[in-house]
Design an enzyme around this catalytic site. Structure first.
Site, PDB file in Angstrom:
ATOM      1  N   HIS A  94       0.807  -1.224   0.000  1.00  0.00           N
ATOM      2  CA  HIS A  94       0.000   0.000   0.000  1.00  0.00           C
ATOM      3  C   HIS A  94       0.841   1.276   0.000  1.00  0.00           C
ATOM      4  CE1 HIS A  94       0.705  -0.482   4.364  1.00  0.00           C
ATOM      5  NE2 HIS A  94       0.505   0.826   4.453  1.00  0.00           N
ATOM      6  N   LYS A 128       5.509   5.669  -1.793  1.00  0.00           N
ATOM      7  CA  LYS A 128       6.436   6.503  -1.036  1.00  0.00           C
ATOM      8  C   LYS A 128       7.848   6.461  -1.614  1.00  0.00           C
ATOM      9  CE  LYS A 128       4.100   6.716   3.430  1.00  0.00           C
ATOM     10  NZ  LYS A 128       4.170   6.410   4.881  1.00  0.00           N
ATOM     11  N   HIS A 188       1.369   9.877  -2.788  1.00  0.00           N
ATOM     12  CA  HIS A 188       1.898   8.514  -2.837  1.00  0.00           C
ATOM     13  C   HIS A 188       0.880   7.438  -3.236  1.00  0.00           C
ATOM     14  CE1 HIS A 188       0.539   8.044   1.423  1.00  0.00           C
ATOM     15  NE2 HIS A 188       0.554   6.757   1.154  1.00  0.00           N
ATOM     16  N   HIS A 194      -6.217   3.710  -0.324  1.00  0.00           N
ATOM     17  CA  HIS A 194      -6.018   3.419   1.101  1.00  0.00           C
ATOM     18  C   HIS A 194      -6.007   4.664   1.998  1.00  0.00           C
ATOM     19  CE1 HIS A 194      -1.671   4.204   0.353  1.00  0.00           C
ATOM     20  NE2 HIS A 194      -1.579   4.382   1.657  1.00  0.00           N
TER      21      HIS A 194
END
Length: 337
Positions: free
Chosen positions: A195, A199, A224, A248
């Site tokens: 998830h 990043k 991200h 998410h």
């Protein structure tokens, strides 16, 4: 022909010691668009498999007094990649069927051969083999993603070491409580593990910054999920996992990002990931905060039920933590997958 290009012919090796039968099968398959190579001896067929590329082997069962088609089938299975095999015989038997299973024969065709049935069997065997090869490739891709990408994320954001693996565990617990289908559970595990892959595209100075972020830095962080969605674009066959990675940071009330979708616009498994990710973030110490006590997390989930989180999920977790503390999520696991 597709997109102006000719579809490659499917290549079939036919093995039979009867020249008339060999010629008949060759003519039949060629007439239906197959590229056919024929051999009447086991040694010649074995050499052909070593030196040429095929999509299928069709072999007679009784080649000579000394050689059976099962020998060809075993050679085909030892090829790299392994090849599907159709066995042709005039004398089917239960013992023969057992041996065919042991030799991993795709199908047995009984003589006298029905031409249409043989062509259909060849097409089906190659289709199934190609599907199996695609699945094997996909599984290899997933293994690489599972093993490599989380380490890349943690290398860029060392403070989150172990975060993805813990989120997998929390999401799996909730998925089982919600009776997720097996397919959704597998996709949820993968999405939980990956998830934060986006990043990788966020500067380390922002991820590792101590203290509050500026507005511009927060906007950079909020990219991200979209970056992760693009990174996972080549992961064919895992559209659900990729979507839940993208979602998410959405919220039940529609005030999340990147799309601001609300409620059941995010699938149940995606809503589980949202909650599991936040739970681990609250339970973990970061450069800008201490780990929260369980009682504070319980209060937070109750307050955010119907706001940040699916209200049913939020109360399930709040009740579980209130009754069992962190043991609510404590389960024995041999592996992530």
């Amino acid at each position: 022909m597709q997109n102006g290009r000719r579809t490659p012919q499917r290549r079939v090796l036919v093995v039979d010691d009867d020249p008339a039968a060999l010629a008949s099968i060759e003519r039949l398959l060629r007439d239906h668009g197959f590229a056919v190579t024929c051999h009447g001896e086991v040694s010649a067929a074995a050499e052909a498999m070593r030196s040429q590329c095929f999509d299928l082997v069709v072999t007679d069962l009784y080649l000579t007094d000394e050689h059976l088609g099962y020998e060809i089938a075993r050679l085909a299975q030892s090829s790299r990649p392994a090849l599907p095999v159709i066995l042709v015989t005039a004398h089917p038997s239960l013992e023969g069927a057992h041996e065919a299973i042991r030799s991993r024969v795709s199908q047995i065709v009984v003589k006298p051969v029905d031409g249409a049935a043989l062509v259909a069997a060849c097409t089906r065997a190659i289709d199934e083999w190609e599907m199996r090869c695609r699945n094997d490739t996909l599984e290899a891709q997933v293994r690489i993603l599972r093993d490599v990408l989380p380490r890349c994320i943690e290398a860029n954001d060392p403070m989150t070491a172990g975060h993805s693996e813990r989120v997998v565990g929390y999401a799996e617990t909730l998925g089982e409580l919600c009776d997720l289908e097996d397919e959704d559970m597998e996709a949820l595990r993968l999405a939980s593990l990956l998830h934060d892959v986006g990043k990788i595209g966020i500067p380390e100075r922002i991820l590792a910054k101590e203290g509050p972020l500026t507005r511009q830095e927060r906007e950079e962080i909020k990219k991200h999920p979209s970056v992760g969605y693009e990174i996972l674009a080549p992961l064919h066959g895992n559209d659900k996992a990729r979507l839940w990675v993208y979602q998410h940071h959405e919220r039940w009330d529609g005030r999340g990002y990147p799309e601001g979708v609300a409620g059941e616009e995010v699938a149940l498994a995606g809503r589980i990931l949202i909650l599991a990710e936040v739970y681990d973030a609250l339970r973990s110490a970061r450069s800008y905060k201490a780990a929260w006590e369980v009682s504070a997390i319980v209060d937070f989930f109750r307050q955010e039920a119907g706001k940040h989180f699916d209200p049913d999920l939020a109360h399930i977790v709040a009740d579980g933590l209130e009754q069992k503390g962190p043991r609510f999520f404590a389960r024995e696991r041999d592996s992530l997958f």
